[in-house]
Design an enzyme around this catalytic site. Structure first.
Site, PDB file in Angstrom:
ATOM      1  N   GLY A 144       0.761  -1.352   0.060  1.00  8.64           N
ATOM      2  CA  GLY A 144       0.095  -0.016  -0.038  1.00  8.64           C
ATOM      3  C   GLY A 144       0.827   0.927  -0.181  1.00  8.64           C
ATOM      4  N   GLY A 145       0.644   2.063   1.028  1.00 10.31           N
ATOM      5  CA  GLY A 145       1.433   3.546   1.234  1.00 10.31           C
ATOM      6  C   GLY A 145       2.439   3.302   1.338  1.00 10.31           C
ATOM      7  N   GLY A 193      19.795   9.266 -35.035  1.00  9.59           N
ATOM      8  CA  GLY A 193      19.075   9.443 -33.772  1.00  9.59           C
ATOM      9  C   GLY A 193      20.019   9.182 -32.597  1.00  9.59           C
ATOM     10  CB  ALA A 194      21.637   5.944 -30.932  1.00 12.64           C
TER      11      ALA A 194
END
Ligand code: HXC
Length: 510
Positions: free
Chosen positions: A169-170, A404-405
């Protein structure tokens, strides 16, 4: 008077017992240390100063008025790691499963406020069943208060979480907002809801280990940055990491004594890159041969292994390393590696840790699974992170820097300060074969012609000199001298000043 002093000691004794000897024994029988024992291992001897030892919860529902434990399930305070101040909270599983009440949360928030005010990291030792069920919304409110502090502290002081028990949970969302999460194998788990709830809601049958064990989070989800075999090892490794980090965003990482020649030559690096461009090699070797004493603290070593991230020291100063790993997926960038490296680059930039980038990348991984998964947006994270970073950036291209790399990996165009290439570097839009097959598509049925075209393309672009002619590469360097060149580059950048235009904050493609 004596009686009063004794009373204090008695109260302290009681607080130190947490949930009682039976539960302490149960904790030990699982191979886990108690909250206080963990603090002892984490901090320098006798350096711990505790706060709020006698804080008690205020809940009266469900018989809670009869279940009071001084300290309320969390030990908080400050101490030192190799003489440098850190704040710590350590949840005590022996007290109501380390569950978080409103007062437990207040204790954590108090030390986080002090840590921000005094500029020191916060280390959270998490061992908690989540919100204290008997307290209801008070516990939820307490969690939200801790979350808010995590957010405010982000980028101001390093926040490190160690998961040392079942965290549900939290108890997982606060760590999720910290800089680094480490787990302990076989005794720590992180999940939003445990296996029982999963079964009820989705009919899925899964073990705690598979759902949220260390292996799951270090290899599949990437929630955790590393895992260790036991509490002792985890805490000692956190000490090692803290040694490499600055205390806050206004101070620099400590400079440690080093026993390694800054100009150390490594002749073996001259042959690290194999003759065949398709043969891989281990980028770890380069990282270790550059680092002071070969020491590399790797982050997310088991996730997205096609990129390496972690910390080394050069001339005693901490440097963040990002390096493509040709051994895995040929070092391609993909969704996982882009996210991993982007987060690391942003940590370094937030805390003024210079970045060394080692490049051998044939491009972005193509294909539907990548496109459907949003590689455009995830790849853009790394591009964005490098482009916005103002810390010293030194880049060494060892072999491929395609497409692009090439741009993404801390190129000159993204304000790289020193961009070096080895003579073996190939800087081009793509590999020679792929390029030829596109430009000379009409000649594809003539293998001889294509072979010649490929050779021409290789001769023209499979080298670092075209980029060097344009100043995109500052210098072509001998591999054996890389440590010296990189050390000198960072030394020259120690007073670097660069800032981005004013803005509230940027809008990185999340
Ligand atoms: C109060 C709790 C508790 C909790 C455990 N205990 N979790 N008490 N609130 N959340 C108590 C138990 O009653 C028990 O008390 C002791 O801690 C040890 O627990 P065990 O169950 O005996 O231990 P173990 O078998 O090791 O199991 C640990 C566990 C399990 C996996 C954590 O206790 C569990 O599932 N707890 C509930 C987890 C949960 O659903 N939490 C709420 C999440 S909701 P005694 O007296 O016997 O020693 C949440 C909301 C916040 O956190 C969301 C914010 C975004």
């Amino acid at each position: 008077m004596k009686a009063i002093l004794e009373q204090l000691e008695t109260r302290r004794e009681q607080a130190r017992l947490g949930g009682g000897q039976r539960r302490i024994d149960a904790q030990h029988s699982k191979g886990k240390l108690t909250a206080r024992e963990r603090i002892e291992v984490l901090l320098d001897e006798d350096s711990f100063e505790e706060f709020d030892m006698f804080v008690a919860h205020r809940c009266v529902d469900f018989g809670m008025d009869k279940q009071k434990f001084p300290g309320d399930g969390v030990v908080t305070g400050w101490g030192t790691i190799n003489g440098r101040m850190v704040y710590v909270f350590s949840q005590d599983f022996t007290v109501l499963g380390g569950s978080l009440s409103a007062t437990h949360a207040q204790k954590i928030c108090k030390i986080m406020d002090m840590a921000m005010k005094n500029g020191a990291p916060v280390i959270g030792l998490n061992d908690s069943g989540g919100a204290r069920i008997q307290e209801g919304v008070d516990a939820l409110g307490g969690y939200a208060d801790v979350f808010q502090k995590n957010i405010e502290a982000s980028g101001v002081i390093p926040q490190i979480s160690v998961i040392m028990g079942p965290c549900a949970g939290g108890a997982v969302y606060s760590p999720a907002m910290t800089d680094f999460i480490f787990m302990v194998r076989d005794s720590s788990y992180m999940f939003v809801t445990g296996p029982d709830v999963v079964k009820t809601v989705t009919n899925e049958i899964v073990t705690a280990e598979d759902l949220g064990g260390a292996k799951t989070h270090t290899t599949k989800s990437s929630v955790a940055d590393g895992a260790f075999d036991n509490d002792l090892e985890a805490l000692q490794e956190v000490r090692r990491l803290v040694d490499m980090l600055p205390l806050n965003n206004r101070s620099k990482a400590p400079v440690r004594p080093f026993f390694d020649d800054q100009a150390r030559e490594e002749p073996s690096l001259d042959t690290l890159v194999p003759d065949n461009p398709n043969t891989p090699y281990d980028m770890h070797e380069l990282v270790r041969k550059l680092a002071d004493e070969g020491d590399f603290f790797e982050i997310q070593a088991d996730y997205a292994k096609n990129i390496l991230t972690g910390f080394i020291r050069l001339e005693g100063q901490t440097v963040g390393v990002v390096a493509n790993q040709p051994l895995v997926l040929a070092g391609c960038l993909d969704i996982a590696s882009s996210r991993k490296a982007a987060r690391f680059v942003r940590f370094c930039d937030a805390f003024e840790v210079p970045i060394l980038t080692l490049v051998d990348v044939p491009g972005f991984l193509p294909g539907t699974s990548q496109e459907y998964g949003g590689v455009i947006k995830h790849g853009a994270k790394l591009l964005f992170a490098y482009g916005e970073a103002t810390v010293p950036k030194v880049t060494v291209i060892t072999r491929k820097a395609y497409g692009g790399a090439y741009d993404v990996m801390a190129s000159k165009h993204l304000r790289g300060d020193f961009n070096y290439a080895w003579p073996t570097a190939e800087i081009a839009v793509m590999g020679a074969k792929g390029a030829t097959e596109i430009i000379y598509r009409s000649e594809l049925d003539d293998p001889e012609k294509i072979a010649k075209r490929t050779k021409d393309y290789e001769d023209r672009f499979a080298n670092p000199f075209v980029a060097a002619e344009r100043g995109f590469i500052d210098e072509v360097i001998m591999p054996r001298n890389t440590r010296k060149r990189v050390c000198r580059a960072f030394a020259s950048l120690r007073n670097k000043q660069l800032s981005n235009p004013w803005k509230k904050h940027d809008n990185i493609p999340l």
